[in-house]
Design a protein around this motif. Structure first.
Motif, mmCIF file in Angstrom:
data_model
loop_
_atom_site.group_PDB
_atom_site.id
_atom_site.type_symbol
_atom_site.label_atom_id
_atom_site.label_comp_id
_atom_site.label_asym_id
_atom_site.label_seq_id
_atom_site.Cartn_x
_atom_site.Cartn_y
_atom_site.Cartn_z
ATOM 1 N N MET A 213 25.189 -0.424 -28.441
ATOM 2 C CA MET A 213 25.039 -1.118 -27.165
ATOM 3 C C MET A 213 26.126 -2.166 -26.957
ATOM 4 O O MET A 213 26.545 -2.405 -25.817
ATOM 5 N N GLU A 214 26.597 -2.767 -28.053
ATOM 6 C CA GLU A 214 27.695 -3.728 -27.914
ATOM 7 C C GLU A 214 28.950 -3.038 -27.391
ATOM 8 O O GLU A 214 29.677 -3.595 -26.547
ATOM 9 N N GLU A 215 29.195 -1.826 -27.878
ATOM 10 C CA GLU A 215 30.344 -1.057 -27.393
ATOM 11 C C GLU A 215 30.154 -0.651 -25.932
ATOM 12 O O GLU A 215 31.102 -0.663 -25.145
ATOM 13 N N VAL A 216 28.919 -0.301 -25.580
ATOM 14 C CA VAL A 216 28.625 0.057 -24.191
ATOM 15 C C VAL A 216 28.900 -1.122 -23.267
ATOM 16 O O VAL A 216 29.541 -0.993 -22.215
ATOM 17 N N ILE A 217 28.419 -2.308 -23.646
ATOM 18 C CA ILE A 217 28.623 -3.508 -22.825
ATOM 19 C C ILE A 217 30.115 -3.811 -22.680
ATOM 20 O O ILE A 217 30.596 -4.161 -21.590
ATOM 21 N N LYS A 218 30.855 -3.644 -23.764
ATOM 22 C CA LYS A 218 32.303 -3.870 -23.708
ATOM 23 C C LYS A 218 32.970 -2.913 -22.717
ATOM 24 O O LYS A 218 33.816 -3.325 -21.906
ATOM 25 N N ASP A 219 32.578 -1.630 -22.778
ATOM 26 C CA ASP A 219 33.162 -0.640 -21.859
ATOM 27 C C ASP A 219 32.780 -0.932 -20.411
ATOM 28 O O ASP A 219 33.610 -0.778 -19.496
ATOM 29 N N VAL A 220 31.532 -1.351 -20.187
ATOM 30 C CA VAL A 220 31.094 -1.650 -18.814
ATOM 31 C C VAL A 220 31.847 -2.851 -18.262
ATOM 32 O O VAL A 220 32.215 -2.884 -17.081
ATOM 33 N N LYS A 221 32.111 -3.846 -19.095
ATOM 34 C CA LYS A 221 32.893 -5.001 -18.646
ATOM 35 C C LYS A 221 34.296 -4.579 -18.223
ATOM 36 O O LYS A 221 34.831 -5.070 -17.215
ATOM 37 N N GLN A 222 34.902 -3.672 -18.988
ATOM 38 C CA GLN A 222 36.234 -3.175 -18.629
ATOM 39 C C GLN A 222 36.191 -2.410 -17.312
ATOM 40 O O GLN A 222 37.085 -2.565 -16.461
ATOM 41 N N LEU A 223 35.147 -1.614 -17.124
ATOM 42 C CA LEU A 223 34.993 -0.877 -15.859
ATOM 43 C C LEU A 223 34.815 -1.846 -14.696
ATOM 44 O O LEU A 223 35.398 -1.660 -13.621
ATOM 45 N N TYR A 224 33.996 -2.848 -14.913
ATOM 46 C CA TYR A 224 33.744 -3.843 -13.865
ATOM 47 C C TYR A 224 35.052 -4.507 -13.442
ATOM 48 O O TYR A 224 35.320 -4.674 -12.240
ATOM 49 N N THR A 225 35.877 -4.861 -14.416
ATOM 50 C CA THR A 225 37.161 -5.502 -14.119
ATOM 51 C C THR A 225 38.089 -4.552 -13.370
ATOM 52 O O THR A 225 38.735 -4.935 -12.386
ATOM 53 N N SER A 226 38.159 -3.297 -13.821
ATOM 54 C CA SER A 226 39.055 -2.314 -13.186
ATOM 55 C C SER A 226 38.663 -2.048 -11.741
ATOM 56 O O SER A 226 39.514 -2.025 -10.842
ATOM 57 N N ILE A 227 37.370 -1.857 -11.484
ATOM 58 C CA ILE A 227 36.911 -1.548 -10.130
ATOM 59 C C ILE A 227 37.049 -2.775 -9.232
ATOM 60 O O ILE A 227 37.416 -2.662 -8.051
#
Length: 485
Positions: A213-227
Motif C-alpha cells: 500500500m505504501e508503493e500504491v500511495i507513492k504511485d498515486v501521488k505521482q499520478l496526481y502530480t502529473s495530471i
C-alpha cells in the motif's frame, strides 16, 4: 461482487447505436467521401461484410484475383444492366486492416455530379447496400477499436481546421497524442487498484508482502502530480481550437471600428465620427501567423443615459471578461486623462494603442516618447504603439508585433502533443483528480473505500477515450500476484 463493470454512458450509447445499425439494418454502407460538387476526382467509400460484392458486380473483378491495397483501373458498370458508368480506380482494404476495421472498398472516379450520382444509384441497387448515416464510417471505426473518442474528436477538428496551428494540434490528437497519455495514466491507476484489491481479498491468506500500500500511495501521488500539471495549461488547447479572443476596447470615437476594418481588410464595422456608433459586438475571424484569432470590436466605454448604449456597454464588458487579449485604443489628441471605466479594464493582458497620430502634428517624436514612458509608468503596460488607423500608418508594425506576442504566448505549449482541446476532457480529468485526492486523504482502515476511489478515477479517464473494461483489472491482478496458482 469484487469487480464490477463500469461503462462510460457515452460508450454505451455509441455501442447501442452501432448494434442497431449492424443488426437491425443491412451491414454494408456506402457514401461519397470526398467533397460534393464538381471536382477532378471523387472518392466513394464502401464498408461492410459485402463490400467486395460491389467490386465483383460493378467491375467484373473476381475477389480471389484482387490484391489488397492495390489500385486497379477498370470500367465501372451498373450491377444489373451492365451499363458503363465511368472508368476509375478500384481499391480493396480487407478488415481489420482498414479505417473502419471492416472490409472496405474505394471507387476513385471522375468528379462530375452526374458520374457520382450514377455510381451511388448503382450501389443502391445491390441488395443489403444502403447509404451511410452521418459519421457512420467513424462510428464503425470506434466500435471496432480502430479509433478512440479523442482520436475521433481530433479527426473532426482536423476536418474543420482553418489555420496552420489548428491543423497541427488536431493532427496530433487524431494520431493518438492524447490517447497515449490518458491510457498510460488509466493503466497505472488500474494497477494501483488491482494491488489495493489484492490486499483487501488476499492479504492474509496469500501473505501479500508488506509495503504494497505504501508503493500504491507513492504511485498515486505521482499520478496526481502529473495530471494536475497537465490541467495547469492556461486552457491553451481550447483557445486554439475555438479561436483566440481579442477584444478591441476603449472610449467612444477612439478608432476601434476603423482598426477592426484595417485588420479585416474590409468594411466589417460601421465607422462614424459620432461617438457611440458601435452598439453591439462585431466579430472578425483572422489567421495571424497561423493562429486562429477572433477580433471583436466593442462599444465605447463611458457613462451614458442612453438605454441602447448602456446595453452595448454591458455587452462590451461581458466580452472583455471572455477575451484572452485586450487591445485598448486611446486617442492621442485627448490623452490628458483616462476615463476610470477604461482604466478599470486595463491589466497584464492589455496592449495599448495611441491612435490618431495624424491629428497631432504639433507633437514631436520626443513628446510622444515622453508620453509613452509616462503611461507605462502610471499604468504598467509593457506594449504601447502609436498609429493612425485612418491613414494606416503604424498598423503593419503593430500587426507584426502582435503576431510575435501571440507566438511567444502559445508556441511553447503547441509543442506539447497532449494539449487539452475539449471541455469534456478537462471535466473528466478534474473528476479524476478529485477521486485521487480522496484516495490520498483516506486512512488505512478505509482501504475498501480507497479502492472504490481508484476505480472511479480510472472510470473518469476511461470516459475521455471511451474505453472502460473490467478485464484490464483482472489481467493486472493475475499478472502481478499470481492469484490461483
Amino acid at each position: 461482487m469484487l469487480f464490477q463493470l463500469f461503462k462510460s454512458p457515452l460508450q454505451l450509447k455509441l455501442k447501442q447505436a452501432c448494434r442497431f445499425y449492424t443488426v437491425a439494418r443491412p451491414q454494408t454502407i456506402y457514401a461519397l467521401s470526398s467533397a460534393p460538387g464538381k471536382a477532378g476526382v471523387a472518392v466513394i467509400r464502401i464498408s461492410g461484410r459485402n463490400a467486395l460484392e460491389a467490386v465483383e458486380k460493378m467491375t467484373l473483378i473476381k475477389s480471389g484475383l484482387m490484391d489488397a491495397r492495390k489500385a486497379y483501373f477498370r470500367r465501372i458498370r451498373h450491377p444489373h444492366t451492365g451499363q458503363v458508368l465511368d472508368r476509375g480506380l478500384v481499391l480493396w482494404f480487407p478488415g481489420p486492416h482498414s479505417f473502419t476495421g471492416e472490409d472496405s472498398v474505394e471507387f476513385q472516379i471522375h468528379g462530375g455530379n452526374a458520374v457520382v450520382k450514377s455510381v451511388l444509384n448503382a450501389l443502391r441497387a445491390i441488395p443489403d447496400f444502403r447509404m451511410a448515416e452521418q459519421g457512420e464510417f467513424s462510428r464503425r471505426a470506434f466500435d471496432n477499436d480502430k479509433l478512440d473518442l479523442t482520436e475521433l474528436e481530433g479527426l473532426a477538428d482536423l476536418l474543420n481546421a482553418e489555420t496552420e496551428i489548428q491543423h497541427r494540434l488536431a493532427l496530433q490528437q487524431a494520431e493518438g497524442g492524447l490517447r497515449k497519455r490518458y491510457d498510460e495514466w488509466r493503466h497505472k491507476i488500474i494497477e494501483c487498484m488491482a494491488r489495493t484489491e489484492a490486499v483487501i481479498d488476499f492479504g492474509e491468506d496469500e501473505h501479500i508482502e508488506e509495503g504494497v500500500m505504501e508503493e500504491v500511495i507513492k504511485d498515486v501521488k505521482q499520478l496526481y502530480t502529473s495530471i494536475s500539471t497537465h490541467l495547469n495549461d492556461s486552457h491553451v488547447g481550447e483557445m486554439i481550437r475555438s479561436g483566440i479572443q481579442v477584444a478591441i476596447v476603449g472610449p467612444p470615437n477612439a478608432g476601434k471600428s476603423t482598426l477592426l476594418n484595417r485588420l479585416a481588410k474590409r468594411e466589417a464595422a460601421i465607422v462614424s465620427s459620432i461617438p457611440g456608433t458601435t452598439r453591439d459586438v462585431v466579430e472578425v475571424k483572422l489567421d495571424l501567423g497561423g493562429y486562429p484569432v477572433i477580433v471583436c470590436d466593442t462599444a465605447g466605454l463611458r457613462e451614458s443615459n442612453d438605454i441602447i448604449e448602456i446595453e452595448g456597454i454591458k455587452r462590451a464588458k461581458a466580452r472583455i471578461l471572455l477575451s484572452d487579449l485586450k487591445i485598448c485604443l486611446l486617442p492621442l489628441n485627448d490623452i490628458a486623462t483616462i476615463d476610470p471605466i477604461v482604466r478599470d479594464i486595463i491589466d497584464k493582458d492589455t496592449y495599448l494603442i495611441l491612435n490618431k497620430e495624424d491629428t497631432v502634428s504639433s507633437y514631436s517624436k520626443e513628446d510622444i516618447d515622453k508620453l509613452i514612458s509616462m503611461i507605462k509608468k502610471e499604468i504598467g503596460i509593457k506594449h504601447i504603439w502609436t498609429m493612425s488607423c485612418t491613414t494606416g500608418k503604424g498598423v503593419d508594425l503593430f500587426l507584426n508585433q502582435l503576431i510575435n506576442i501571440i507566438k511567444d504566448k502559445f508556441d511553447s505549449s503547441i509543442a506539447n502533443p497532449a494539449l487539452i482541446t475539449q471541455a469534456r476532457h478537462r471535466e473528466h480529468l478534474e473528476d479524476c483528480i478529485q477521486y485521487l485526492e480522496s484516495f490520498l486523504n483516506m486512512s488505512n482502515e478505509e482501504i475498501v473505500l480507497s479502492a472504490e476511489e481508484l476505480r472511479q478515477a480510472a472510470n473518469a479517464l476511461g470516459r475521455i477515450t471511451g474505453k472502460i473494461d473490467v478485464e484490464n483489472v483482472l489481467d493486472a491482478l493475475f499478472g502481478q500476484f499470481c492469484i490461483g496458482k
